[in-house]
Structures are given as C-alpha cells and as structure tokens.
Design an enzyme around this catalytic site. Structure first.
Site, short mmCIF file in Angstrom:
data_model
loop_
_atom_site.label_atom_id
_atom_site.label_comp_id
_atom_site.label_asym_id
_atom_site.label_seq_id
_atom_site.Cartn_x
_atom_site.Cartn_y
_atom_site.Cartn_z
N ARG A 104 0.84 -1.21 0.00
CA ARG A 104 0.00 0.00 0.00
C ARG A 104 0.86 1.24 0.00
O ARG A 104 1.82 1.32 0.76
CB ARG A 104 -0.84 0.05 1.29
CG ARG A 104 -2.02 -0.81 1.26
CD ARG A 104 -3.05 -0.51 2.29
NE ARG A 104 -2.69 0.23 3.48
CZ ARG A 104 -3.59 0.61 4.39
NH1 ARG A 104 -4.86 0.35 4.20
NH2 ARG A 104 -3.23 1.25 5.47
N THR A 108 -1.63 7.45 -0.58
CA THR A 108 -2.90 7.23 -1.30
C THR A 108 -3.65 6.00 -0.79
O THR A 108 -4.84 5.85 -1.06
CB THR A 108 -2.64 7.03 -2.81
OG1 THR A 108 -1.91 5.80 -2.96
CG2 THR A 108 -1.85 8.18 -3.41
N ASP A 200 0.09 -2.47 12.28
CA ASP A 200 0.60 -2.89 10.98
C ASP A 200 1.10 -4.34 11.11
O ASP A 200 2.09 -4.61 11.79
CB ASP A 200 1.75 -1.96 10.55
CG ASP A 200 2.20 -2.26 9.12
OD1 ASP A 200 2.55 -3.42 8.84
OD2 ASP A 200 2.17 -1.34 8.30
N ASP A 203 4.74 -5.14 10.01
CA ASP A 203 5.71 -4.59 10.96
C ASP A 203 5.75 -5.41 12.25
O ASP A 203 6.82 -5.65 12.82
CB ASP A 203 5.36 -3.14 11.31
CG ASP A 203 5.77 -2.17 10.21
OD1 ASP A 203 6.52 -2.59 9.30
OD2 ASP A 203 5.34 -1.01 10.27
C1 PRP Z 1 -0.97 -4.60 4.65
C2 PRP Z 1 -1.71 -5.91 4.80
C3 PRP Z 1 -2.51 -5.99 3.54
C4 PRP Z 1 -2.85 -4.55 3.28
C5 PRP Z 1 -4.27 -4.31 3.67
O1 PRP Z 1 0.12 -4.74 3.82
O2 PRP Z 1 -0.87 -7.00 4.99
O3 PRP Z 1 -1.80 -6.55 2.44
O4 PRP Z 1 -1.97 -3.76 4.09
O5 PRP Z 1 -4.66 -3.03 3.33
P1 PRP Z 1 -5.71 -2.72 2.19
O6 PRP Z 1 -6.86 -3.66 2.40
O7 PRP Z 1 -6.09 -1.29 2.45
O8 PRP Z 1 -5.06 -2.90 0.85
P2 PRP Z 1 1.14 -3.54 3.51
O9 PRP Z 1 0.74 -2.84 2.26
O10 PRP Z 1 1.32 -2.71 4.73
O11 PRP Z 1 2.46 -4.31 3.14
P3 PRP Z 1 3.39 -5.24 4.05
O12 PRP Z 1 2.61 -6.49 4.35
O13 PRP Z 1 4.56 -5.48 3.16
O14 PRP Z 1 3.76 -4.49 5.29
N1 URA Z 2 -2.49 -2.96 6.98
C1 URA Z 2 -2.20 -3.37 8.23
O1 URA Z 2 -1.23 -4.10 8.44
N2 URA Z 2 -2.99 -2.96 9.24
C2 URA Z 2 -4.06 -2.18 9.04
O2 URA Z 2 -4.77 -1.85 10.02
C3 URA Z 2 -4.35 -1.76 7.74
C4 URA Z 2 -3.55 -2.18 6.73
#
Ligand code: PRP
Ligand code: URA
Length: 209
Positions: A104, A108, A200, A203
C-alpha cells in the site's frame, strides 16, 4: 453477508486478543499467528471435496476418503501473508505456494504490485489467498484480479481482521470469492488502518516498526 464466514472459535478469538495487545512482542506475535493459522486452516478447508480410493488396512480392504483433485494452492500476499504460511503448511504440507507482492502506498493507500510467482496448473487448483489484514480491500482485490487473469476460478480469501469497508469493496469486486475472517472490526481510521485492529501486521511480524 452470505459470502463472509466468521471464524468465531474461542481458541482463535483468545489468541487474536493476545495478538491485538500492543505489548505482545515479535517472538510471541509470530508464535500466536502460527497457532491461529493452523486453526483457521482447519475451518477454511472444511468443505474440500473428497473422493474414495480402495486401500488395504492390516485387517481388510476398505473404500477410504482422500481429498479430491490437484494439490491445493496457498497464495500469500507479501509480506504479512507469509505470517499465515507456516501454520497452513504444518497442516497441509503438500500444498503448493504462490506469492503476490502488493504494497500500500502510504499516502494514497492504493496497492502497488511488485511481484508475482505462482505454481503450475494453478487454474486447476483450489486457491486460498492469505493476508491477515483486509482494510480498504485494495490489496486483496488486486491480488484476486491477478489470479483471475491466470484463469484461477476456485478462490477463497482468508484474513484475520477485516474492516467493514474492505469486506464491502471485496464483495463488490469479487462476489464469487468467499471471505473467511476471525473479526470484523469497527472501521478504518483516517490513515486507512483498521480500528481497533492490531496495527501494521507486517511490521509486527517482522519487527520493522
Ligand atoms: C498490509 C496488509 C494488507 C494490506 C491491507 O500490507 O498486509 O496486504 O496492508 O490493506 P488494504 O486492504 O487497504 O489494501 P502492507 O501494504 O502494509 O504491506 P506489508 O505487508 O509489506 O507491510
Ligand atoms: N495494513 C495493516 O497491516 N494494518 C491495518 O490496520 C491496515 C492495513
């Protein structure tokens, strides 16, 4: 919400509450997520079709049930989806595994795809897409779009914590895909994070915050 299955098993709910707690450290977070994955794997595979084959027990022959069709395929949405993988592979060790890299954008909140690798004959397999968080739904929708471009039609989506906004968006974009989740939280905040949520997920699994 016919296409949403809420996994309300007390063990899952108890472990999810521990995960949500901000004082839960990386090592314990990973262990809990692995335990939850095994329990959720059991729920999400409940309706897999079975077929019978003739086997010989030490006492006599019998028609014994086996899972029908090709080996199923897990698709992890990187990074956080990988937190579900170990537990799933513990209970479905022969599963094939694919990866969709979607991240993400911080401003945005729109998904950006950066990686795709899936096993051969994925179009013939039951596919379970794994991502602990369903927030706006953008990442899930993008991953399912990519898989449908590869002619995958037997799809389930598994999240741990979902926002009502993400469920609505995913149902609208992919009404044929059943969503399995352990929690439907209150809402998204102004940064598109799920509240109360667990923060997150990537993280917290990898200690990158
Ligand atoms: C997080 C999570 C999902 C996404 C959800 O990933 O693991 O993939 O956000 O959000 P959305 O429904 O609004 O798309 P992130 O983009 O933070 O990546 P990461 O897992 O690499 O930290
Ligand atoms: N991605 C995450 O990991 N947590 C949230 O709450 C939203 C998006």
């Amino acid at each position: 919400m016919e296409s949403v299955r809420l996994i309300s098993h007390p063990l899952v709910q108890h472990k999810l509450s521990l995960l949500r707690d901000k004082s839960t450290q990386v090592i314990y977070f990973r262990q809990l997520l692995r335990e939850i994955s095994m329990l959720m794997a059991y729920e999400v595979t409940k309706d897999l079709p079975v077929t019978v084959r003739r086997i010989e027990t030490p006492l006599q022959n019998m028609e014994a049930p086996f899972i029908a069709g090709r080996k199923l395929c897990l698709v992890s949405i990187l990074r956080a989806g990988n937190g579900f993988l170990d537990g799933f592979l513990e209970v479905i060790p022969a599963a094939r595994v694919g990866f969709v890299g979607v991240e993400r954008d911080h401003d945005t909140h729109k998904p950006r795809q950066y990686y795709l690798k899936v096993p051969p004959q994925i179009e013939d397999r039951q596919v379970i897409v794994l991502d602990p968080m369903l927030a706006t739904g953008g990442s899930a929708i993008a991953a399912l779009d990519l898989l449908k471009q590869k002619n995958v039609s037997k799809l389930k989506f598994l999240s741990l914590v979902s926002a009502p906004e993400g469920i609505a968006a995913l149902q609208n974009a992919h009404p044929d895909v059943t969503i399995y989740t352990a929690a439907i939280d209150e809402k998204l905040n102004e940064n598109a994070y799920i509240v109360p949520g667990l923060g997150d997920a990537g993280d917290r699994i990898y200690g990158t915050q």
